[in-house]
Design a protein around this motif. Structure first.
Motif, PDB file in Angstrom:
ATOM      1  N   SER A  11     -11.844   4.702 -43.720  1.00 55.00           N
ATOM      2  CA  SER A  11     -12.351   3.572 -44.586  1.00 55.00           C
ATOM      3  C   SER A  11     -10.623   3.208 -45.179  1.00 55.00           C
ATOM      4  O   SER A  11     -10.211   4.449 -45.419  1.00 55.00           O
ATOM      5  CB  SER A  11     -13.003   2.939 -45.778  1.00 55.00           C
ATOM      6  OG  SER A  11     -12.683   4.191 -47.202  1.00 55.00           O
ATOM      7  N   VAL A  12     -10.624   2.625 -44.763  1.00 56.79           N
ATOM      8  CA  VAL A  12      -8.574   1.960 -45.691  1.00 56.79           C
ATOM      9  C   VAL A  12      -8.808   0.670 -46.209  1.00 56.79           C
ATOM     10  O   VAL A  12      -9.478  -1.038 -45.967  1.00 56.79           O
ATOM     11  CB  VAL A  12      -7.791   1.257 -43.852  1.00 56.79           C
ATOM     12  CG1 VAL A  12      -7.396   3.075 -43.558  1.00 56.79           C
ATOM     13  CG2 VAL A  12      -8.473   0.381 -43.389  1.00 56.79           C
ATOM     14  N   ASP A  13      -7.983   0.745 -47.278  1.00 62.57           N
ATOM     15  CA  ASP A  13      -7.666  -0.788 -48.446  1.00 62.57           C
ATOM     16  C   ASP A  13      -6.241  -0.862 -48.004  1.00 62.57           C
ATOM     17  O   ASP A  13      -5.240  -0.319 -48.567  1.00 62.57           O
ATOM     18  CB  ASP A  13      -7.872  -0.104 -49.710  1.00 62.57           C
ATOM     19  CG  ASP A  13      -8.063  -1.953 -50.380  1.00 62.57           C
ATOM     20  OD1 ASP A  13      -7.487  -2.217 -50.043  1.00 62.57           O
ATOM     21  OD2 ASP A  13      -8.099  -1.185 -51.445  1.00 62.57           O
ATOM     22  N   GLY A  16      -5.031  -4.917 -50.164  1.00 61.29           N
ATOM     23  CA  GLY A  16      -6.750  -6.056 -50.607  1.00 61.29           C
ATOM     24  C   GLY A  16      -8.054  -5.926 -49.307  1.00 61.29           C
ATOM     25  O   GLY A  16      -8.584  -6.372 -49.864  1.00 61.29           O
ATOM     26  N   LEU A  17      -7.019  -5.669 -48.473  1.00 61.18           N
ATOM     27  CA  LEU A  17      -8.635  -5.607 -46.762  1.00 61.18           C
ATOM     28  C   LEU A  17      -9.395  -4.512 -47.226  1.00 61.18           C
ATOM     29  O   LEU A  17      -8.316  -3.671 -46.673  1.00 61.18           O
ATOM     30  CB  LEU A  17      -7.694  -6.138 -46.000  1.00 61.18           C
ATOM     31  CG  LEU A  17      -7.863  -6.813 -44.815  1.00 61.18           C
ATOM     32  CD1 LEU A  17      -8.370  -8.476 -44.868  1.00 61.18           C
ATOM     33  CD2 LEU A  17      -6.850  -7.219 -43.237  1.00 61.18           C
ATOM     34  N   LYS A  18     -10.319  -4.766 -47.178  1.00 53.85           N
ATOM     35  CA  LYS A  18     -10.864  -3.419 -47.411  1.00 53.85           C
ATOM     36  C   LYS A  18     -12.100  -3.362 -46.028  1.00 53.85           C
ATOM     37  O   LYS A  18     -12.816  -4.363 -44.943  1.00 53.85           O
ATOM     38  CB  LYS A  18     -12.129  -3.304 -48.002  1.00 53.85           C
ATOM     39  CG  LYS A  18     -11.336  -3.152 -49.616  1.00 53.85           C
ATOM     40  CD  LYS A  18     -12.580  -2.930 -50.708  1.00 53.85           C
ATOM     41  CE  LYS A  18     -12.071  -3.463 -52.732  1.00 53.85           C
ATOM     42  NZ  LYS A  18     -10.599  -4.081 -52.797  1.00 53.85           N
ATOM     43  N   ARG A  20     -13.961  -0.705 -43.216  1.00 56.00           N
ATOM     44  CA  ARG A  20     -15.325   0.654 -42.865  1.00 56.00           C
ATOM     45  C   ARG A  20     -13.807   1.523 -42.204  1.00 56.00           C
ATOM     46  O   ARG A  20     -14.496   2.703 -42.064  1.00 56.00           O
ATOM     47  CB  ARG A  20     -15.619   0.570 -42.556  1.00 56.00           C
ATOM     48  CG  ARG A  20     -16.576   0.216 -40.677  1.00 56.00           C
ATOM     49  CD  ARG A  20     -18.015   0.099 -40.691  1.00 56.00           C
ATOM     50  NE  ARG A  20     -18.582  -1.093 -41.455  1.00 56.00           N
ATOM     51  CZ  ARG A  20     -18.280  -2.009 -40.599  1.00 56.00           C
ATOM     52  NH1 ARG A  20     -18.010  -2.675 -39.709  1.00 56.00           N
ATOM     53  NH2 ARG A  20     -19.773  -3.114 -41.459  1.00 56.00           N
ATOM     54  N   LYS A 128     -12.469 -12.854 -45.122  1.00 57.43           N
ATOM     55  CA  LYS A 128     -11.755 -11.818 -46.395  1.00 57.43           C
ATOM     56  C   LYS A 128     -10.258 -11.877 -45.434  1.00 57.43           C
ATOM     57  O   LYS A 128      -9.672 -10.895 -47.042  1.00 57.43           O
ATOM     58  CB  LYS A 128     -12.559 -10.442 -45.630  1.00 57.43           C
ATOM     59  CG  LYS A 128     -13.485  -9.877 -45.509  1.00 57.43           C
ATOM     60  CD  LYS A 128     -13.950 -10.683 -46.931  1.00 57.43           C
ATOM     61  CE  LYS A 128     -15.679 -10.494 -46.792  1.00 57.43           C
ATOM     62  NZ  LYS A 128     -16.601 -10.823 -48.336  1.00 57.43           N
ATOM     63  N   ASP A 192       0.838  -9.596 -47.828  1.00 55.90           N
ATOM     64  CA  ASP A 192       0.512  -8.640 -48.135  1.00 55.90           C
ATOM     65  C   ASP A 192       0.861  -7.408 -47.475  1.00 55.90           C
ATOM     66  O   ASP A 192       0.502  -6.027 -47.779  1.00 55.90           O
ATOM     67  CB  ASP A 192      -1.514  -8.653 -48.661  1.00 55.90           C
ATOM     68  CG  ASP A 192      -1.066  -9.839 -49.829  1.00 55.90           C
ATOM     69  OD1 ASP A 192      -0.797  -9.164 -51.193  1.00 55.90           O
ATOM     70  OD2 ASP A 192      -2.469 -11.040 -49.497  1.00 55.90           O
ATOM     71  N   GLN A 301      -4.426   7.376 -44.340  1.00 58.02           N
ATOM     72  CA  GLN A 301      -3.972   7.426 -44.804  1.00 58.02           C
ATOM     73  C   GLN A 301      -2.868   8.800 -45.399  1.00 58.02           C
ATOM     74  O   GLN A 301      -2.132   8.190 -45.218  1.00 58.02           O
ATOM     75  CB  GLN A 301      -4.034   7.190 -46.458  1.00 58.02           C
ATOM     76  CG  GLN A 301      -2.722   6.752 -47.567  1.00 58.02           C
ATOM     77  CD  GLN A 301      -2.653   5.604 -46.878  1.00 58.02           C
ATOM     78  OE1 GLN A 301      -3.192   4.937 -46.300  1.00 58.02           O
ATOM     79  NE2 GLN A 301      -0.704   5.294 -46.968  1.00 58.02           N
TER      80      GLN A 301
END
Lengths: 315, 289
Positions: A11-13, A16-18, A20, A128, A192, A301
């Motif tokens: 999963s990544v954010d 602000g975009l989350k 899976r 989203k 962003d 990450q």
């Protein structure tokens, strides 16, 4: 439980975009999602990006709209789309059932139109994020004309920033002298996330009839042929901005995706490869998981921007 | 994965490939197509669309009432993709997507049908003839199903005996006169309509596939004689499922009293269209660019 069987978290954010996982379906190659419903498990994707959407429907360019070239394809669709209202009414309800984050790719032929489309999409639960298309090479007004001038980029992104509270991803054109100045403008205006690259402008000629092979004369090149250029641009931009980057350009397998992540992409988009292998996104998701496990890397990450460049020089 | 049963050269530039693919064959309708991945490598890159030529079984030549397990494609060597495809061997796996698109619309009560085929355009029309014969029963007379096949020369005339075997009347024309009547295939249709009274052709249905100028003429004839006509159009494709909008075909739609041009997808709304909605004047659109 053995370490070997530990479930890897992909999963990544990003801004602000989350998601899976970091694998998205690129705009224009996945229609409105429903076209691939029978062929791809859409609920497994990190996110889905719709075809570019404008305020009013667009009819698109005259045929032929496609031509294959060595290692790639040229397209000149001309952003044919049903318009933002029809998208919300007819397509979003169906897309919602997959539970996959929906990102709408937006474009306009005026600053005002960009803002208007963003405003209409703001506040719709299933959506989203927005991807701002300032880089389509196939329409005369709008698109790329906003994406090649840093001041215009600043204006468009500012306009959308004011109109929407959604995470904003700005899709950059490679058809510029220095992509980093464009990237910096988008960042300063409040983007962003940056996604790059869009297609490279190209053409092909029918020598028997001495006519262009595309109805629009020129088109956008995509596919494996553009990957080295895309990688170089992601790496350049990664060294100049502080917001996350989404890598796009000829990703056909896990290794391609890894290259983008290593040079600085926090997530990737798959486009043209879907046409050839509809399972490609699933293969890349599994491949990334295996790579992290095999190399004892905790998260995506940890891999982002992990490129090691030579530090010595011979005098 | 689907498997190649045979891949035969049938004349100088033409090949016929039979593929075992029960999941596709059992659902396929005439006029639908498949997207074939030519190679596991990336050159040629894109899948290629092929109309479903025949629905059959692994061994027999024609379908019976059992659900077919195989399809055949008929193709002409035109470039890199078809050259590589022609090298596929018996028993090899082959990656297919399909059946895709909308096939021919077949009413239950088709009394008389005329099929007009130009060159490799005959490919999807054989499966249509198979089904048309099936709809009406094997014992119907040859007059009920007529096939006009045209080409540049005798080498371009394919499937002649196949159509005869299923009980259709076949008439041939070639531009150079090397087989059948010398001239255009659409002239055969004009003569046919001249010989039959409007009463005799009252319930006639027309079907066609071939080069664009041929289809345009066919469409004009159908329009003047007020005969329903369905045409299968060829277009370059990338995705084959409606996502990329690359295979757009200009159509004319009545919108609030005005005729407006609307691009429809050959892969999704087509490849079979009612001939009256096609905006045939492709070139005049190109001039606007």
């Amino acid at each position: 439980m053995k370490q070997l069987h530990k479930k890897i978290d992909l999963s990544v954010d990003i801004g602000g975009l989350k998601m899976r996982n970091p694998v998205m379906a690129a705009s224009g190659t996945f229609g409105y999602g429903e076209e691939y419903e029978e062929h791809v498990p859409i609920d497994h994707l990190g996110a889905l990006i719709t075809k570019g959407i404008s305020l009013k429907p667009h009819s698109g360019n005259p045929p032929p709209r496609l031509v294959e070239t060595t290692g790639g394809m040229l397209n000149a669709i001309g952003l044919q789309n049903i318009g933002v209202k029809a998208l919300i009414k007819e397509k979003i309800p169906n897309l919602m059932k997959f539970g996959t984050p929906i990102i709408v790719n937006v474009f306009g032929s005026t600053l005002r139109e960009y803002g208007e489309v963003a405003r209409i999409l703001d506040g719709i639960d299933a959506i989203k994020g927005l991807e701002v298309n300032i880089s389509c090479p196939n329409i005369k007004r709008g698109g790329i004309s906003f994406g090649t001038d840093p001041r215009q980029v600043f204006k468009v992104v500012s306009k959308i920033r004011k109109a929407s509270a959604l995470p904003i991803m700005v899709k950059l054109s490679p058809n510029v002298t220095d992509i980093t100045t464009i990237a910096r403008s988008a960042e300063e205006a409040g983007a962003d996330v940056l996604s790059l690259i869009n297609t490279l402008t190209g053409m092909a000629v029918d020598v028997d009839n001495r006519i262009p092979k595309l109805g629009n004369i020129t088109g956008g090149l995509s596919g494996p042929a553009i990957k080295p250029i895309a990688l170089r641009m992601v790496w350049e931009v990664y060294n100049k901005v502080n917001i996350p980057i989404v890598g796009i350009g000829g990703i056909f397998n896990t290794y391609d995706a890894l290259e983008f992540i290593i040079v600085g992409a926090s997530a990737i988009q798959i486009g043209t490869a879907h046409f050839i292998n509809p399972s490609v996104a699933m293969e890349v998701i599994n491949g990334l998981e295996n790579y992290l496990r095999d190399n004892h890397i905790g998260t995506i990450q940890d891999l982002v921007g992990s490129l090691e460049t030579p530090t010595f020089s011979i005098l | 994965m689907a498997r190649v049963i045979f891949n035969r050269k049938i004349s100088s530039d033409y090949y016929r490939m039979r593929i075992l693919c029960p999941e596709i064959a059992s659902r396929a309708k005439p006029g639908q197509f498949i997207m074939v991945r030519i190679t596991e490598l990336l050159d040629p890159l894109l899948r290629r669309p092929f109309g479903i030529h025949r629905l059959c079984h692994e061994r027999d030549k024609h379908t019976d009432n059992n659900s077919p397990s195989c399809i055949e494609i008929l193709y002409k060597i035109v470039g890199k993709g078809t050259i590589v495809l022609s090298e596929k061997k018996k028993g090899e796996g082959i990656d297919l997507m399909g059946p895709l698109g909308n096939g021919f619309y077949l009413e239950q009560n088709i009394e008389t049908a005329v099929i007009v085929a130009g060159g490799i355009g005959v490919a999807p029309l054989f499966s249509l003839a198979q089904v048309l014969k099936g709809v009406k029963g094997k014992n119907t007379s040859r007059d009920k199903l007529t096939i006009f096949i045209g080409g540049e020369n005798r080498k371009d005339i394919l499937c002649l005996n196949d159509f005869k075997k299923i009980g259709a009347r076949v008439v041939v024309s070639t531009i150079d006169g090397s087989l059948g009547t010398k001239g255009l295939v659409t002239d055969l249709l004009v003569n046919f309509l001249r010989k039959h009274s409007p009463l005799e052709t009252k319930n006639l249905k027309l079907f066609g596939c071939g080069p664009l100028p041929m289809l345009r003429t066919l469409s004009e004839i159908a329009f003047y004689k007020n005969i329903p006509c369905q045409v299968s159009l060829e277009s370059r494709m990338a995705c084959g499922v409606g996502a990329c909008q690359g295979c757009a075909v200009p159509t004319e739609i009545n919108k609030e009293g005005d005729r407006v041009v609307l691009y429809q997808r050959a892969c999704k709304e087509g490849p079979v269209f009612d001939s009256t909605i096609i905006f045939w004047d492709y070139k005049s659109i190109l001039l606007k660019v």
